[in-house]
Design a protein around this motif. Structure first.
Motif, PDB file in Angstrom:
ATOM      1  N   MET A   1      -6.325   2.669  16.838  1.00 37.37           N
ATOM      2  CA  MET A   1      -7.770   2.520  16.696  1.00 37.37           C
ATOM      3  C   MET A   1      -8.113   1.428  15.684  1.00 37.37           C
ATOM      4  O   MET A   1      -8.994   0.598  15.921  1.00 37.37           O
ATOM      5  N   TYR A   2      -7.410   1.405  14.537  1.00 35.70           N
ATOM      6  CA  TYR A   2      -7.699   0.405  13.507  1.00 35.70           C
ATOM      7  C   TYR A   2      -7.401  -1.006  13.991  1.00 35.70           C
ATOM      8  O   TYR A   2      -8.060  -1.969  13.574  1.00 35.70           O
ATOM      9  N   GLN A   3      -6.411  -1.149  14.863  1.00 36.73           N
ATOM     10  CA  GLN A   3      -6.074  -2.481  15.358  1.00 36.73           C
ATOM     11  C   GLN A   3      -7.164  -3.051  16.251  1.00 36.73           C
ATOM     12  O   GLN A   3      -7.275  -4.269  16.392  1.00 36.73           O
ATOM     13  N   GLY A   4      -7.976  -2.192  16.857  1.00 40.06           N
ATOM     14  CA  GLY A   4      -9.050  -2.671  17.714  1.00 40.06           C
ATOM     15  C   GLY A   4     -10.380  -2.794  17.019  1.00 40.06           C
ATOM     16  O   GLY A   4     -11.385  -3.117  17.664  1.00 40.06           O
ATOM     17  N   GLU A   5     -10.442  -2.530  15.715  1.00 41.63           N
ATOM     18  CA  GLU A   5     -11.682  -2.608  14.953  1.00 41.63           C
ATOM     19  C   GLU A   5     -11.584  -3.704  13.902  1.00 41.63           C
ATOM     20  O   GLU A   5     -10.490  -4.203  13.605  1.00 41.63           O
ATOM     21  N   PRO A   6     -12.719  -4.112  13.330  1.00 41.15           N
ATOM     22  CA  PRO A   6     -12.676  -5.123  12.255  1.00 41.15           C
ATOM     23  C   PRO A   6     -11.777  -4.667  11.108  1.00 41.15           C
ATOM     24  O   PRO A   6     -11.756  -3.489  10.738  1.00 41.15           O
ATOM     25  N   PHE A   7     -11.041  -5.622  10.566  1.00 45.60           N
ATOM     26  CA  PHE A   7     -10.054  -5.311   9.530  1.00 45.60           C
ATOM     27  C   PHE A   7     -10.745  -4.896   8.236  1.00 45.60           C
ATOM     28  O   PHE A   7     -11.638  -5.584   7.736  1.00 45.60           O
ATOM     29  N   SER A   8     -10.312  -3.752   7.688  1.00 43.21           N
ATOM     30  CA  SER A   8     -10.842  -3.256   6.419  1.00 43.21           C
ATOM     31  C   SER A   8      -9.721  -2.519   5.698  1.00 43.21           C
ATOM     32  O   SER A   8      -9.345  -1.409   6.099  1.00 43.21           O
ATOM     33  N   PRO A   9      -9.134  -3.104   4.650  1.00 46.15           N
ATOM     34  CA  PRO A   9      -8.009  -2.457   3.956  1.00 46.15           C
ATOM     35  C   PRO A   9      -8.309  -1.046   3.468  1.00 46.15           C
ATOM     36  O   PRO A   9      -7.436  -0.170   3.579  1.00 46.15           O
ATOM     37  N   PRO A  10      -9.514  -0.732   2.919  1.00 47.32           N
ATOM     38  CA  PRO A  10      -9.738   0.642   2.439  1.00 47.32           C
ATOM     39  C   PRO A  10      -9.599   1.704   3.530  1.00 47.32           C
ATOM     40  O   PRO A  10      -9.277   2.854   3.230  1.00 47.32           O
ATOM     41  N   ARG A  11      -9.841   1.345   4.794  1.00 49.99           N
ATOM     42  CA  ARG A  11      -9.732   2.339   5.863  1.00 49.99           C
ATOM     43  C   ARG A  11      -8.294   2.794   6.050  1.00 49.99           C
ATOM     44  O   ARG A  11      -8.044   3.900   6.527  1.00 49.99           O
ATOM     45  N   TYR A  12      -7.333   1.931   5.688  1.00 47.49           N
ATOM     46  CA  TYR A  12      -5.925   2.286   5.842  1.00 47.49           C
ATOM     47  C   TYR A  12      -5.436   3.211   4.726  1.00 47.49           C
ATOM     48  O   TYR A  12      -4.321   3.727   4.804  1.00 47.49           O
ATOM     49  N   ALA A  13      -6.228   3.405   3.675  1.00 42.09           N
ATOM     50  CA  ALA A  13      -5.750   4.149   2.507  1.00 42.09           C
ATOM     51  C   ALA A  13      -5.359   5.578   2.854  1.00 42.09           C
ATOM     52  O   ALA A  13      -4.427   6.139   2.272  1.00 42.09           O
ATOM     53  N   SER A  14      -6.057   6.200   3.793  1.00 41.00           N
ATOM     54  CA  SER A  14      -5.774   7.600   4.139  1.00 41.00           C
ATOM     55  C   SER A  14      -4.931   7.732   5.399  1.00 41.00           C
ATOM     56  O   SER A  14      -4.831   8.827   5.966  1.00 41.00           O
ATOM     57  N   LEU A  15      -4.317   6.641   5.848  1.00 43.33           N
ATOM     58  CA  LEU A  15      -3.576   6.672   7.110  1.00 43.33           C
ATOM     59  C   LEU A  15      -2.422   7.675   7.064  1.00 43.33           C
ATOM     60  O   LEU A  15      -2.230   8.465   8.001  1.00 43.33           O
ATOM     61  N   PHE A  16      -1.645   7.666   5.995  1.00 46.81           N
ATOM     62  CA  PHE A  16      -0.474   8.537   5.899  1.00 46.81           C
ATOM     63  C   PHE A  16      -0.716   9.731   4.976  1.00 46.81           C
ATOM     64  O   PHE A  16       0.236  10.421   4.610  1.00 46.81           O
ATOM     65  N   LYS A  17      -1.972   9.984   4.584  1.00 45.92           N
ATOM     66  CA  LYS A  17      -2.229  11.025   3.593  1.00 45.92           C
ATOM     67  C   LYS A  17      -1.835  12.410   4.096  1.00 45.92           C
ATOM     68  O   LYS A  17      -1.215  13.205   3.374  1.00 45.92           O
ATOM     69  N   ALA A  18      -2.166  12.738   5.328  1.00 50.00           N
ATOM     70  CA  ALA A  18      -1.838  14.066   5.853  1.00 50.00           C
ATOM     71  C   ALA A  18      -0.329  14.274   5.900  1.00 50.00           C
ATOM     72  O   ALA A  18       0.179  15.357   5.558  1.00 50.00           O
ATOM     73  N   ALA A  19       0.400  13.243   6.309  1.00 46.43           N
ATOM     74  CA  ALA A  19       1.862  13.358   6.353  1.00 46.43           C
ATOM     75  C   ALA A  19       2.436  13.505   4.948  1.00 46.43           C
ATOM     76  O   ALA A  19       3.361  14.304   4.717  1.00 46.43           O
ATOM     77  N   GLN A  20       1.885  12.765   3.994  1.00 44.89           N
ATOM     78  CA  GLN A  20       2.363  12.889   2.614  1.00 44.89           C
ATOM     79  C   GLN A  20       2.066  14.278   2.050  1.00 44.89           C
ATOM     80  O   GLN A  20       2.890  14.840   1.315  1.00 44.89           O
ATOM     81  N   ASP A  21       0.910  14.824   2.371  1.00 43.62           N
ATOM     82  CA  ASP A  21       0.570  16.164   1.873  1.00 43.62           C
ATOM     83  C   ASP A  21       1.565  17.205   2.379  1.00 43.62           C
ATOM     84  O   ASP A  21       1.946  18.128   1.637  1.00 43.62           O
ATOM     85  N   GLN A  22       1.999  17.079   3.612  1.00 43.00           N
ATOM     86  CA  GLN A  22       2.984  18.025   4.138  1.00 43.00           C
ATOM     87  C   GLN A  22       4.326  17.885   3.421  1.00 43.00           C
ATOM     88  O   GLN A  22       5.008  18.883   3.160  1.00 43.00           O
ATOM     89  N   VAL A  23       4.704  16.654   3.081  1.00 45.58           N
ATOM     90  CA  VAL A  23       5.954  16.448   2.349  1.00 45.58           C
ATOM     91  C   VAL A  23       5.862  17.056   0.955  1.00 45.58           C
ATOM     92  O   VAL A  23       6.787  17.739   0.489  1.00 45.58           O
ATOM     93  N   VAL A  24       4.735  16.845   0.270  1.00 43.81           N
ATOM     94  CA  VAL A  24       4.566  17.393  -1.075  1.00 43.81           C
ATOM     95  C   VAL A  24       4.566  18.919  -1.032  1.00 43.81           C
ATOM     96  O   VAL A  24       5.161  19.584  -1.901  1.00 43.81           O
ATOM     97  N   LYS A  25       3.922  19.495  -0.027  1.00 48.01           N
ATOM     98  CA  LYS A  25       3.900  20.957   0.106  1.00 48.01           C
ATOM     99  C   LYS A  25       5.310  21.501   0.313  1.00 48.01           C
ATOM    100  O   LYS A  25       5.694  22.530  -0.261  1.00 48.01           O
ATOM    101  N   TRP A  26       6.089  20.810   1.124  1.00 49.08           N
ATOM    102  CA  TRP A  26       7.484  21.225   1.340  1.00 49.08           C
ATOM    103  C   TRP A  26       8.310  21.105   0.061  1.00 49.08           C
ATOM    104  O   TRP A  26       9.094  21.999  -0.266  1.00 49.08           O
ATOM    105  N   LEU A  27       8.130  20.007  -0.679  1.00 47.19           N
ATOM    106  CA  LEU A  27       8.853  19.843  -1.932  1.00 47.19           C
ATOM    107  C   LEU A  27       8.489  20.941  -2.928  1.00 47.19           C
ATOM    108  O   LEU A  27       9.358  21.496  -3.614  1.00 47.19           O
ATOM    109  N   GLN A  28       7.205  21.265  -3.008  1.00 51.29           N
ATOM    110  CA  GLN A  28       6.750  22.252  -3.979  1.00 51.29           C
ATOM    111  C   GLN A  28       7.249  23.657  -3.641  1.00 51.29           C
ATOM    112  O   GLN A  28       7.610  24.432  -4.540  1.00 51.29           O
ATOM    113  N   ALA A  29       7.312  23.990  -2.362  1.00 51.46           N
ATOM    114  CA  ALA A  29       7.643  25.360  -1.969  1.00 51.46           C
ATOM    115  C   ALA A  29       9.135  25.577  -1.753  1.00 51.46           C
ATOM    116  O   ALA A  29       9.684  26.618  -2.150  1.00 51.46           O
ATOM    117  N   LYS A  30       9.822  24.630  -1.146  1.00 58.36           N
ATOM    118  CA  LYS A  30      11.203  24.848  -0.731  1.00 58.36           C
ATOM    119  C   LYS A  30      12.244  24.145  -1.601  1.00 58.36           C
ATOM    120  O   LYS A  30      13.384  24.615  -1.692  1.00 58.36           O
TER     121      LYS A  30
END
Length: 844
Positions: A238-267
């Motif tokens: 979706m981002y590749q087809g829209e006007p370029f805006s670096p701040p929009r990419y800031a949350s691209l991997f946030k959900a995946a990172q949150d799952q990694v942090v949750k796994w590190l904290q618990a397991k």
């Protein structure tokens, strides 16, 4: 450094030395008491107190207490295997109030090297130590991975590779996003400007991270759910087809990172806290907190931030000059060769310009006058080596031809031969700087009926130290020796001539007294001796006849910050003496880059680029017409002229390439007492009060009537020794000459700027590793090779921020920052360290 076995049998390095003497080492103290090392522990604890003090007077008081308690009457129980005789320099430094932080740090490291920790790790006391250190410093997951510090992350990564090798990719994914992707999307750019480079960098980073960690079920980030991976891919498209805006990419991997942090904290993290890896991490974090210099040395560097410390490897690798004379002349090319002792630091080479025979097979000649061709003839060589540096280009007289042509006179008056010449030079070689002293004599060629040709013969002495002070003695002794046939000029005769000249020089100086500096200056100059100058000593007096004090300070500033410095004059003697004088005034700092006090034109053509160099050119300064009418703007220190400069030989026959002085260059015109720098360039300013104090001190030496104009008619003239009695011992005051007083003025000037730097550096052991043979600190100026990292067991760390904070009243922070990253300052720190650390001890 000790080794502990983990559960899987892998070696785990653990160093407890850094905690000794700190307030948190109760269990370590109990163990050392049981081992009979209580006295050594008490000494280490007192040294630790010394390192924590910031006031110089308090440090001196603590140092005197340590000496009185432990070192005046040495106790074997306190010193262990430390050689008592090696403490002499430290005791003298404390007595003269010149001890440094690194001296005590070196003694501290020697004491800790005597402690054996093997039994401690096998005892129950080690378990108590682990529990106590966990309670004292609770470690959270945020502390471990928050700033992506490799020194901390490596413990968690090592533990995962040992117990969960298939899950290491999750941690690497989180770190990769934080360290490579997030800085890109956080790069500030104007809202109305599209950066193609930033767009491409972000796209490359997104594709790389997704393909490595999230592409399919076999990706490295295995704890990230499939739904999250699909969502990330959809947002990328979706981002590749829209006007370029670096701040929009800031949350691209946030959900995946949150799952990694949750796994590190618990397991992961709860199990990691109960491992020896966690103990090692906490111990090293404690060590970094207790030792500020170590903390700054191992802190992650940021490109945009100014360095807070200088980190140098021990032993330090040599810095090769950017240019060196690598061509040589073999002794087989000489007509007569006399070998000398291999230990004799002397090469004598005699070569001349002669008429080439008519049937010569040569195609290259050094001069052509009409139909006559001239070539170089190598006549005599004395030396122990098979060859010597090719220094012909440094010996030739200025001008297009190495011969002089005189028309024959019709009168019956004999033509007078040109006067003999003598000049000195220095040239960098792969083995170091070689100094040359060249004597030029003339032989008349009368074969031409219309004109007389005077052909030069060059007698050159090559040594590792300058023979300029022997020039007058050699000039008197050479004619009788050169009058002998070549075959009779044996090496013993040349050696005897040099020895006799040395003897006569020292006999003329034997009535002189070596000036004794006061302890602070003696330590700062590393026990540099200042023999009183003779009345005919042209170094450094000659420089003050060509330049005023302000311009000398400007040239010295350029050397201190390692800009290119070009001396310009019409005569070689002015260049050599001016350069040697400036280097003498620069002591105790030493110029570590290319040094050519006389630089021939063909050599200057090889010095293009931006590498620092200090050269002298036989040239004249020409300004472009647009610059001849500009007004000079006086800075707070001197008249620094920014102009478009053109350098030409004195006769105008050759123009030096502008690339020689295009960047970071200061041009000093010795003939006209002017200093130039290219347009849009500048030098950092020195502290104004220090420069003014230097000017007044030099004026008191050179013009005492002006310095004391208000009372010189009514009071006795102030002796030179009294002008600088704060720098030398009372017994040396009557023996001070004007040249000595000037040198002392500059020594005090440099001491006022850098005298306290010795209190802000210390040796830091490289005990932190980043895993499998990966040291935390490598050579900061050398990239690791493909075979492995460049490893150094110790580093010397100089605290820039603490020095600037303690000397805030001087200001000029940019000047000091530029000096602190130079090779000359690094060499100064290394030599200061050797006051207590011998060379063998440092290499070990």
């Amino acid at each position: 450094m000790e080794t502990v076995k983990t559960r899987s049998g892998e070696d785990l390095h653990l160093s407890l030395d850094g905690l000794l003497g700190s307030p948190h080492d109760r269990i370590l103290y109990m163990y050392l008491c049981q081992a009979g090392l209580e006295a050594m522990y008490n000494l280490i604890a007192e040294i630790y107190k010394y390192t924590r003090l910031r006031d110089e007077a308090q440090r001196q008081e603590q140092a005197e207490l340590i000496v009185k308690t432990f070192l005046e009457k040495p106790d074997v129980a306190a010193l262990g295997d430390v050689d008592i005789a090696s403490l002499g320099p430290l005791l003298k430094a404390v007595e003269s109030r010149t001890c440094t932080l690194d001296m005590w740090a070196e003694l501290d490291s020697r004491l800790k090297a005597c402690i054996e920790w093997g039994d401690f790790f096998k005892a129950d006391m080690f378990g108590d130590f682990c529990n106590a250190i966990r309670e004292r410093r609770p470690l959270s997951l945020t502390d471990l991975i928050g700033d992506c510090n490799a020194v901390r992350l490596r413990y968690l990564e090592t533990w995962l590779r040992e117990f969960h090798p298939q899950s290491v990719g999750n941690l690497l994914f989180w770190v990769d996003v934080q360290t490579t992707f997030m800085p890109l999307v956080g790069t500030p750019t104007p809202s109305n400007v599209f950066s193609i480079a930033l767009f491409e960098d972000i796209q490359v980073a997104v594709r790389r991270i997704f393909n490595i960690y999230l592409a399919d079920t076999s990706g490295n980030a295995c704890v990230v759910s499939d739904e999250t991976k699909k969502d990330v891919l959809a947002r990328i498209l979706m981002y590749q087809g829209e006007p370029f805006s670096p701040p929009r990419y800031a949350s691209l991997f946030k959900a995946a990172q949150d799952q990694v942090v949750k796994w590190l904290q618990a397991k992961v993290f709860p199990n990691f806290q109960n491992s020896l890896h966690c103990i090692q991490c906490i111990v090293e974090l404690e060590w970094l907190d207790l030792h500020p210099l170590a903390h700054k040395a191992f802190a992650p560097s940021r490109k945009e931030a100014k360095p807070t410390a200088v980190v140098l490897p021990l032993p330090s690798p040599d810095v090769a000059p950017s240019y060196s004379v690598d061509t040589t002349i073999s002794k087989t090319e000489y007509t007569v060769v006399f070998p000398t002792d291999a230990l004799l630091d002397l090469h004598v080479c005699v070569f001349a310009v002669v008429r080439a025979p008519p049937a010569t097979a040569a195609t290259t000649f050094y001069a052509t006058v009409g139909d006559a061709k001239f070539q170089c003839e190598y006549q005599l060589f004395c030396g122990a080596d098979e060859a010597h540096e090719d220094v012909k280009q440094f010996c030739y007289i200025p001008g297009r031809l190495p011969v002089q042509v005189h028309p024959r006179s019709n009168r019956h008056v004999p033509e007078k031969a040109p006067a003999p010449l003598v000049h000195a030079f220095a040239c960098p070689t792969p083995s170091g700087v070689r100094y040359g002293l060249c004597f030029t004599t003339w032989t008349c060629d009368t074969s031409n009926a219309a004109q007389l040709l005077y052909l030069p013969t060059y007698t050159c002495f090559l040594t590792s130290t300058s023979y300029w002070h022997l020039r007058s003695y050699l000039e008197e002794a050479l004619p009788s020796l050169r009058a002998l046939p070549l075959a009779a000029q044996e090496a013993s005769l040349w050696v005897k001539v040099v020895e006799d000249c040395h003897r006569m020089y020292h006999e003329s100086h034997q009535a002189q007294h070596v000036l004794a500096l006061r302890p602070p200056l003696r330590v700062f100059t590393l026990n540099m001796q200042l023999p009183p100058a003779q009345a005919n000593d042209a170094v450094p007096s000659r420089l003050f006849s060509d330049l005023n004090v302000q311009n000398i300070v400007l040239a010295m500033t350029a050397l201190l910050v390692e800009h290119r410095v070009i001396f310009v004059a019409k005569h070689r003697d002015a260049l050599f003496l001016g350069a040697e004088s400036l280097l003498r005034l620069l002591a105790p700092f030493r110029w570590k880059h290319t040094y050519l006090p006389f630089c021939p034109a063909n050599v200057a053509a090889q010095l293009k680029g931006d590498a620092p160099c200090f050269v002298g050119l036989e040239a004249a300064v020409h300004l472009k017409r647009a610059d001849t009418y500009t007004h000079r703007i006086r800075s707070s220190i001197c008249n620094l002229q920014r102009a478009h400069v053109v350098l030409k030989t004195p006769d105008g026959s050759f123009t030096y390439a502008s690339e020689l002085y295009a960047t970071r260059t200061v041009i000093v015109d010795l003939d006209h007492d002017e200093v130039y720098t290219p347009m849009k360039q500048d030098l950092p300013e020195l502290p104004l009060t220090k420069v003014r104090a230097l000017e007044l001190a030099v004026r008191a030496v050179q013009h005492p009537h002006l310095a004391h104009a208000d009372h010189f008619l009514f009071q006795p003239e102030v002796a030179l020794g009294n002008v600088c009695n704060g720098a030398i011992e009372a017994k040396s005051v009557p023996h001070v000459q004007p040249a000595d007083a000037i040198c002392l003025c500059f020594v005090e000037f440099l001491h006022s700027l850098f005298g306290t730097t010795t209190q802000y550096f210390s040796t830091v052991p490289n005990t932190i590793d980043l895993g499998k043979n990966r040291p935390a600190l490598t050579h900061p100026r050398r990239r690791p090779s493909a075979d492995g990292l460049e490893f150094y067991a110790q580093f010397l760390v100089f605290d820039i921020e603490d020095f600037l904070a303690a000397n805030m009243e001087m200001g000029c922070r940019e000047f000091f920052r530029q000096v602190f990253v130079t090779e000359a300052f690094h060499d100064f720190l290394m030599r200061q360290r050797l006051r207590f650390v011998s060379a063998p001890a440092m290499s070990s």
